[in-house]
Scaffold this active site. Sequence first.
Site, PDB file in Angstrom:
ATOM      1  N   THR A  59      23.139 -10.525  33.737  1.00  0.00           N
ATOM      2  CA  THR A  59      23.304 -10.222  32.311  1.00  0.00           C
ATOM      3  C   THR A  59      24.330 -11.142  31.644  1.00  0.00           C
ATOM      4  O   THR A  59      25.346 -11.493  32.238  1.00  0.00           O
ATOM      5  CB  THR A  59      23.760  -8.755  32.155  1.00  0.00           C
TER       6      THR A  59
ATOM      7  N   GLY B 208      29.241  -6.121  38.213  1.00  0.00           N
ATOM      8  CA  GLY B 208      30.202  -5.311  38.951  1.00  0.00           C
ATOM      9  C   GLY B 208      30.737  -6.098  40.136  1.00  0.00           C
ATOM     10  O   GLY B 208      30.077  -7.005  40.644  1.00  0.00           O
TER      11      GLY B 208
ATOM     12  N   GLU C   5      20.277  -1.706  35.234  1.00  0.00           N
ATOM     13  CA  GLU C   5      19.055  -1.883  36.034  1.00  0.00           C
ATOM     14  C   GLU C   5      17.801  -1.588  35.227  1.00  0.00           C
ATOM     15  O   GLU C   5      16.806  -1.101  35.762  1.00  0.00           O
ATOM     16  CB  GLU C   5      19.078  -0.988  37.286  1.00  0.00           C
TER      17      GLU C   5
HETATM   18  C1  LIG Z   1      28.201  -0.036  34.004  1.00  0.00           C
HETATM   19  C2  LIG Z   1      27.299  -1.225  33.957  1.00  0.00           C
HETATM   20  C3  LIG Z   1      27.183  -2.047  35.080  1.00  0.00           C
HETATM   21  C4  LIG Z   1      26.384  -3.194  35.041  1.00  0.00           C
HETATM   22  N1  LIG Z   1      26.329  -4.016  36.140  1.00  0.00           N
HETATM   23  C5  LIG Z   1      25.657  -5.192  36.056  1.00  0.00           C
HETATM   24  C6  LIG Z   1      25.664  -6.125  37.159  1.00  0.00           C
HETATM   25  O1  LIG Z   1      26.249  -5.877  38.220  1.00  0.00           O
HETATM   26  N2  LIG Z   1      25.021  -7.321  37.000  1.00  0.00           N
HETATM   27  C7  LIG Z   1      24.353  -7.635  35.851  1.00  0.00           C
HETATM   28  O2  LIG Z   1      23.802  -8.742  35.775  1.00  0.00           O
HETATM   29  N3  LIG Z   1      24.298  -6.758  34.801  1.00  0.00           N
HETATM   30  C8  LIG Z   1      24.937  -5.556  34.875  1.00  0.00           C
HETATM   31  N4  LIG Z   1      24.899  -4.669  33.808  1.00  0.00           N
HETATM   32  C9  LIG Z   1      24.150  -5.015  32.606  1.00  0.00           C
HETATM   33  C10 LIG Z   1      22.890  -4.178  32.434  1.00  0.00           C
HETATM   34  O3  LIG Z   1      21.937  -4.524  33.419  1.00  0.00           O
HETATM   35  C11 LIG Z   1      22.359  -4.368  30.999  1.00  0.00           C
HETATM   36  O4  LIG Z   1      23.330  -3.836  30.119  1.00  0.00           O
HETATM   37  C12 LIG Z   1      21.023  -3.667  30.828  1.00  0.00           C
HETATM   38  O5  LIG Z   1      20.013  -4.382  31.491  1.00  0.00           O
HETATM   39  C13 LIG Z   1      20.632  -3.521  29.339  1.00  0.00           C
HETATM   40  O6  LIG Z   1      20.638  -4.747  28.704  1.00  0.00           O
HETATM   41  P1  LIG Z   1      21.422  -4.956  27.317  1.00  0.00           P
HETATM   42  O7  LIG Z   1      22.814  -4.491  27.488  1.00  0.00           O
HETATM   43  O8  LIG Z   1      21.185  -6.357  26.898  1.00  0.00           O
HETATM   44  O9  LIG Z   1      20.725  -3.972  26.306  1.00  0.00           O
HETATM   45  P2  LIG Z   1      19.673  -4.362  25.178  1.00  0.00           P
HETATM   46  O10 LIG Z   1      18.453  -4.917  25.793  1.00  0.00           O
HETATM   47  O11 LIG Z   1      20.328  -5.176  24.123  1.00  0.00           O
HETATM   48  O12 LIG Z   1      19.342  -2.917  24.628  1.00  0.00           O
HETATM   49  C14 LIG Z   1      19.980  -2.335  23.478  1.00  0.00           C
HETATM   50  C15 LIG Z   1      19.006  -1.343  22.849  1.00  0.00           C
HETATM   51  O13 LIG Z   1      17.856  -2.073  22.382  1.00  0.00           O
HETATM   52  C16 LIG Z   1      16.668  -1.446  22.836  1.00  0.00           C
HETATM   53  N5  LIG Z   1      15.628  -2.457  23.087  1.00  0.00           N
HETATM   54  C17 LIG Z   1      15.744  -3.616  23.815  1.00  0.00           C
HETATM   55  N6  LIG Z   1      14.570  -4.257  23.846  1.00  0.00           N
HETATM   56  C18 LIG Z   1      13.685  -3.489  23.144  1.00  0.00           C
HETATM   57  C19 LIG Z   1      12.297  -3.598  22.836  1.00  0.00           C
HETATM   58  N7  LIG Z   1      11.567  -4.620  23.285  1.00  0.00           N
HETATM   59  N8  LIG Z   1      11.734  -2.612  22.096  1.00  0.00           N
HETATM   60  C20 LIG Z   1      12.448  -1.562  21.665  1.00  0.00           C
HETATM   61  N9  LIG Z   1      13.761  -1.393  21.933  1.00  0.00           N
HETATM   62  C21 LIG Z   1      14.361  -2.337  22.664  1.00  0.00           C
HETATM   63  C22 LIG Z   1      17.057  -0.734  24.127  1.00  0.00           C
HETATM   64  O14 LIG Z   1      16.186   0.371  24.375  1.00  0.00           O
HETATM   65  C23 LIG Z   1      18.484  -0.287  23.837  1.00  0.00           C
HETATM   66  O15 LIG Z   1      18.462   0.960  23.213  1.00  0.00           O
HETATM   67  C24 LIG Z   1      25.666  -3.505  33.850  1.00  0.00           C
HETATM   68  C25 LIG Z   1      25.755  -2.650  32.740  1.00  0.00           C
HETATM   69  C26 LIG Z   1      26.547  -1.524  32.787  1.00  0.00           C
HETATM   70  C27 LIG Z   1      26.634  -0.634  31.570  1.00  0.00           C
END
Ligand SMILES: Cc1cc2nc3c(=O)[nH]c(=O)nc-3n(C[C@H](O)[C@H](O)[C@H](O)COP(=O)(O)OP(=O)(O)OC[C@H]3O[C@@H](n4cnc5c(N)ncnc54)[C@H](O)[C@@H]3O)c2cc1C
Length: 379
Positions: free
Chosen positions: A75, A114, A358
Amino acid sequence: MRAARMKELGYEGKVPHVDKENYGTFSIAINSLYPTSVHHGMFESIVKVLGSDQQVSEVWDDIVDYKILGCYAQTEIGHGSDVQGLETEAIYDEATEEFIINSPSVKAYKFWPGDLGKMANHAVVFAKMIIKGEAYGIHAFFFRIRDSESHTPLKGIEIGDIGPKYGYPYKDNGYMAFSEFRVPRSAILSRYVSVSKDGMIELKGDPRIGYATMLWIRVQLLFFGWQVKFSNIAQCVRYTLKRKQFKSLPGTDIERPIFDYQATQDKIVSAICYSYANLTISHFCMDTFYKMEEKVKNEDFSMMNDLHVLISSLKAYCMDYDMTTLYNLRELQGGHGYLYLANIPGWIDAWSPNVTLEGDGYVLFQQTSRKLMKKLKSV
Ligand SMILES: Cc1cc2nc3c(=O)[nH]c(=O)nc-3n(C[C@H](O)[C@H](O)[C@H](O)COP(=O)(O)OP(=O)(O)OC[C@H]3O[C@@H](n4cnc5c(N)ncnc54)[C@H](O)[C@@H]3O)c2cc1C
C-alpha cells in the site's frame, strides 16, 4: 506459558491446526496480536509463493531464525485497493544489472506496512517494473532495507513509524520512501517472472498468483476470527451467569442472572452459531487453499478463480459480522465491558481494521458480484 502450552497441545493433536503458521492461536493465548504477525503472516508467505526455489532456500533459515525480519510493502499513500495504481518504480539498469527503486512523488510513499516502522530489516516491495522505458506491471522485489549492524535505514531509503492509529495500537505500521536505491536484478521474486541480463522478461504461469498471499491472509483472518469470538463468548457466558439484575422472577425475592433474559440468550446463541459456522468454513478454506497451493506448484492454476471469489467474499462478510458480534458481546457486559481489563475492548480495537486491511469489504463484494455475474452470463 499459555502460548507454550498451546503449542504442546497442538503437537499432542488436542487443538486443531496449531502449527507454526497459526499465530492466531498464540495471539489468543497471550491475549494480544502477535507482534511479528506481518513477518509471519505476509512476508514469509509472499517469499514462499513468489520466490524461486533457489531464492527461498537462500533466505529461509534466516527468516525462520528472525535474522531476517520482514514486512509486506504494498500500500502507498496514494493507492491501496487499486494495486495496479501503485507508483513506486523499479527501473532496470542494463549496464549494472540492477533495479533502481524510486518513489516519484509523496503519493508513492509506502504507507501502512506492519512491522516496518521499527522492526523490519528486509521488505518485499511492490513496484512498477520499467524496462527500456516500458512499464511491465506491478512486481514484488525482496531486499534489505536496514543496516545489519546499526539497524538504520540504508542510504536511499527513508523509513518511519506512521504514529498512533485506531486499532493495532502496538503495531509499528510504517512508511518508506526510496530515492535512487539500487538492488540487484536477482531482487525480483522470480518464481513466475524473471528478467534476463539484457532486460528480457519471462512470465511463467498466472501472474495473479501474486495475490495468493492476500488470499492466505484472508484465510488466516477467517481462522483467527472464530478463536477470537469463542474466547470472548466464554468470558461473556461466565459474566452473564454471575451478573444479576432485577428481582423479576414472579413469586420470589431473588435477583436473576442476566443470562436468564431472552435477549441475552439470543445474542449469545447467535454468536455461538455464527462462530461454529465460521470455524467450519475457515477449515474448509484452509484445506482448499493447501490443495490449490499443491496444484499451483505443478503450474495448475485452475482452482484460483473460484477460491478467490469464495475467500474474498467470506472475508468481507465475516470481518463485518465479527464486529457486530463483538459489539453485542461487549454490550452484554454492560459498563464493565468498557474496561480494557475486561479484554473485549482490546479485541474490538484490534479487530476493527480487518474490515479494511487485506481488501476493503465493499471492494471485495464488488469483485465477487462481478465474477458471479460473469458466471451467470456463461450458464
Ligand atoms: C491496521 C492496518 C494495517 C495494514 N497493514 C498493511 C501492510 O502490512 N502492508 C500493506 O501493504 N498495507 C497494509 N495496510 C493497508 C490496507 O491494505 C489498505 O488500507 C486497504 O487495502 C484499503 O485501501 P485504501 O486504504 O487505499 O482504501 P481505499 O481503496 O481508498 O478505500 C476508501 C473507501 O473507498 C471505497 N472504494 C474504493 N474503491 C471503490 C470502488 N471501486 N467502488 C466503490 N467504492 C470504492 C472503499 O469501499 C472505502 O470505503 C494496512 C491497513 C491498516 C488499516
